[in-house]
Design an enzyme around this catalytic site. Structure first.
Site, mmCIF file in Angstrom:
data_model
loop_
_atom_site.group_PDB
_atom_site.id
_atom_site.type_symbol
_atom_site.label_atom_id
_atom_site.label_comp_id
_atom_site.label_asym_id
_atom_site.label_seq_id
_atom_site.Cartn_x
_atom_site.Cartn_y
_atom_site.Cartn_z
ATOM 1 N N GLY A 240 37.519 32.882 38.849
ATOM 2 C CA GLY A 240 36.315 33.253 39.468
ATOM 3 C C GLY A 240 36.539 33.023 40.914
ATOM 4 N N SER A 241 37.377 33.272 41.787
ATOM 5 C CA SER A 241 37.434 33.116 42.902
ATOM 6 C C SER A 241 36.676 34.323 43.516
ATOM 7 C CB SER A 241 38.965 33.004 43.589
ATOM 8 O OG SER A 241 39.545 34.555 43.459
ATOM 9 N N ARG B 272 33.930 45.582 19.080
ATOM 10 C CA ARG B 272 33.922 45.774 20.659
ATOM 11 C C ARG B 272 32.159 45.933 20.828
ATOM 12 N NH1 ARG B 272 38.124 45.311 23.786
ATOM 13 N NH2 ARG B 272 40.126 45.689 22.909
ATOM 14 N N MET C 194 38.126 40.567 32.121
ATOM 15 C CA MET C 194 39.353 41.192 31.127
ATOM 16 C C MET C 194 39.330 41.508 29.901
ATOM 17 S SD MET C 194 41.036 40.974 34.112
ATOM 18 C CE MET C 194 42.868 41.023 34.108
ATOM 19 N N LEU D 119 35.530 47.534 27.975
ATOM 20 C CA LEU D 119 33.984 47.700 27.644
ATOM 21 C C LEU D 119 33.855 49.093 26.891
ATOM 22 C CD1 LEU D 119 32.619 46.348 30.998
ATOM 23 C CD2 LEU D 119 32.171 45.149 28.570
ATOM 24 N N HIS E 102 39.461 45.517 41.589
ATOM 25 C CA HIS E 102 41.052 45.767 40.946
ATOM 26 C C HIS E 102 42.008 45.669 42.214
ATOM 27 C CE1 HIS E 102 43.996 46.818 38.083
ATOM 28 N NE2 HIS E 102 44.581 47.503 38.905
ATOM 29 N N ASP F 259 39.669 50.865 34.930
ATOM 30 C CA ASP F 259 39.831 50.772 36.435
ATOM 31 C C ASP F 259 39.905 52.169 37.209
ATOM 32 O OD1 ASP F 259 40.419 48.016 36.237
ATOM 33 O OD2 ASP F 259 42.605 48.238 35.656
ATOM 34 N N GLU G 254 40.426 40.684 48.804
ATOM 35 C CA GLU G 254 39.437 41.084 47.762
ATOM 36 C C GLU G 254 38.123 40.226 47.921
ATOM 37 O OE1 GLU G 254 40.491 40.714 43.494
ATOM 38 O OE2 GLU G 254 42.557 40.815 44.199
HETATM 39 C C1 GAR Z 1 41.397 39.553 40.549
HETATM 40 O O1 GAR Z 1 42.621 39.652 41.352
HETATM 41 C C2 GAR Z 1 40.802 40.901 40.188
HETATM 42 O O2 GAR Z 1 41.123 41.692 41.195
HETATM 43 C C3 GAR Z 1 41.656 41.042 39.042
HETATM 44 O O3 GAR Z 1 41.756 39.906 38.425
HETATM 45 C C4 GAR Z 1 41.663 38.898 39.422
HETATM 46 C C5 GAR Z 1 40.472 37.842 39.066
HETATM 47 O O4 GAR Z 1 40.687 36.689 39.969
HETATM 48 N N1 GAR Z 1 41.012 42.207 38.113
HETATM 49 C C6 GAR Z 1 41.541 42.923 37.350
HETATM 50 O O5 GAR Z 1 43.000 42.991 37.332
HETATM 51 C C7 GAR Z 1 40.775 43.923 36.510
HETATM 52 N N2 GAR Z 1 41.606 44.922 36.107
HETATM 53 P P1 GAR Z 1 39.347 35.831 39.941
HETATM 54 O O6 GAR Z 1 38.985 35.273 38.483
HETATM 55 O O7 GAR Z 1 39.925 34.807 41.030
HETATM 56 O O8 GAR Z 1 38.270 36.540 40.949
#
Ligand code: GAR
Length: 216
Positions: free
Chosen positions: A14-15, A67, A92, A95, A111, A147, A176
Site C-alpha cells: 500500500g505505498s 470471480r 492483484m 476483475l 502499473h 493493464d 508512481e
Molecule cells: C506497484 O508497483 C504497482 O504499480 C503494482 O504493484 C505495486 C504495488 O505497490 N501494480 C501492478 O503491478 C498492477 N498490475 P504498493 O502496494 O506499495 O502500492
C-alpha cells in the site's frame, strides 16, 4: 468544494495508497478517500488507512466461490461507501468484464511499466530482459483486458546499466508516488476525459511537465 468520493483497492503493502492519502490531506485536493478495500486480511496497506482514520474493509477473495461472486461483493462494498471513483493500487486480482464495465471511466489503475509494454507480472524482470533504456509507470482507466485502457499519465525513468529488478522497481515506485496523486487530481477535476479510446488531458504543459522526466 465537493470532493470526489474515492475508494482505493489494495492487495499488499500500500505505498501508493499512502501517497494518495498524503495528497488527499491537502485541503484543496479535489478528491477524498472514503474507503480502503483489501482482498487480503494481511495487506500491509490496511495500516495506512487505519493511521489516517479511513474506513477499511477486507473482502477476502477466498470466501467467494467465483470471480463473479467476489466482484459482486466488491461492488456492494463500493456502493455502500458511496464511492464515485475507484483507484486500484497494487490490487492483484483480475476483475470480471461486467464489474469493469459497471465502473467504466470511473476506475483507474497504476502499473509499473510504460504500457502497453510489459503488462502483467514480472514487469521489471521482463523490462531488463528486453534491454529497454527507459521504463516507468502508467496510470490508466481500467478496461476488461488486464493493464490496458486509456492512459492518463506516464512517468519515465532510465534503466541503468547495473540495475536489477529490485533497483529498477524502487526507482519506478518513487515515480508512481508522484504520478498517481497527480492523475487522481486530473480525474477528479474532470481534466482527463476519455475521448474515443484515448484520454485528452485538459491541462497546460507546466502542470504535468515534471512527470515526463521526474528527477531520479
Ligand atoms: C506497484 O508497483 C504497482 O504499480 C503494482 O504493484 C505495486 C504495488 O505497490 N501494480 C501492478 O503491478 C498492477 N498490475 P504498493 O502496494 O506499495 O502500492
Amino acid at each position: 468544494m465537493a470532493r470526489l468520493r474515492t475508494a482505493v483497492l489494495i492487495s499488499g503493502r500500500g505505498s501508493n495508497l499512502r501517497a494518495l492519502i498524503a495528497a488527499c490531506a491537502a485541503p484543496d485536493f479535489p478528491a477524498e478517500i472514503v474507503a480502503v478495500i483489501a482482498n487480503r486480511a494481511d495487506a500491509g496497506g490496511l495500516a495506512h488507512a487505519a493511521a489516517a482514520g479511513i474506513a477499511s474493509r477486507v473482502v477476502p477473495h477466498r470466501d467467494y466461490p467465483s470471480r463473479e461472486a467476489f466482484d459482486a461483493a466488491l461492488d456492494a462494498a463500493l456502493r455502500q461507501a458511496g464511492a464515485e471513483l475507484v483507484c486500484l493500487a497494487g490490487f492483484m486480482r483480475l476483475l470480471t468484464a461486467p464489474f469493469v464495465e459497471a465502473w467504466r471511466d470511473r476506475m483507474i489503475n497504476i502499473h509499473p511499466s510504460l504500457l502497453p509494454a510489459f503488462p502483467g507480472l514480472r514487469t521489471h524482470e521482463r523490462a531488463l530482459e528486453a534491454g529497454v533504456r527507459f521504463s516507468g509507470c502508467t496510470v490508466h482507466y481500467v478496461r476488461p483486458e488486464m493493464d490496458l485502457g486509456p492512459i492518463i499519465l506516464q512517468a519515465a525513468v532510465p534503466v541503468l546499466p547495473r540495475d536489477d529488478a529490485e533497483r529498477l522497481a524502487a526507482r519506478i515506485l518513487a515515480a508512481e508516488h508522484r504520478a498517481y496523486p497527480l492523475a487522481l487530481r486530473l480525474v477528479a477535476e474532470g481534466r482527463a476525459p476519455v475521448v474515443g479510446n484515448r484520454v485528452v488531458l485538459q491541462t497546460e504543459p507546466p502542470a504535468i511537465e515534471a512527470l515526463f522526466n521526474p528527477p531520479g
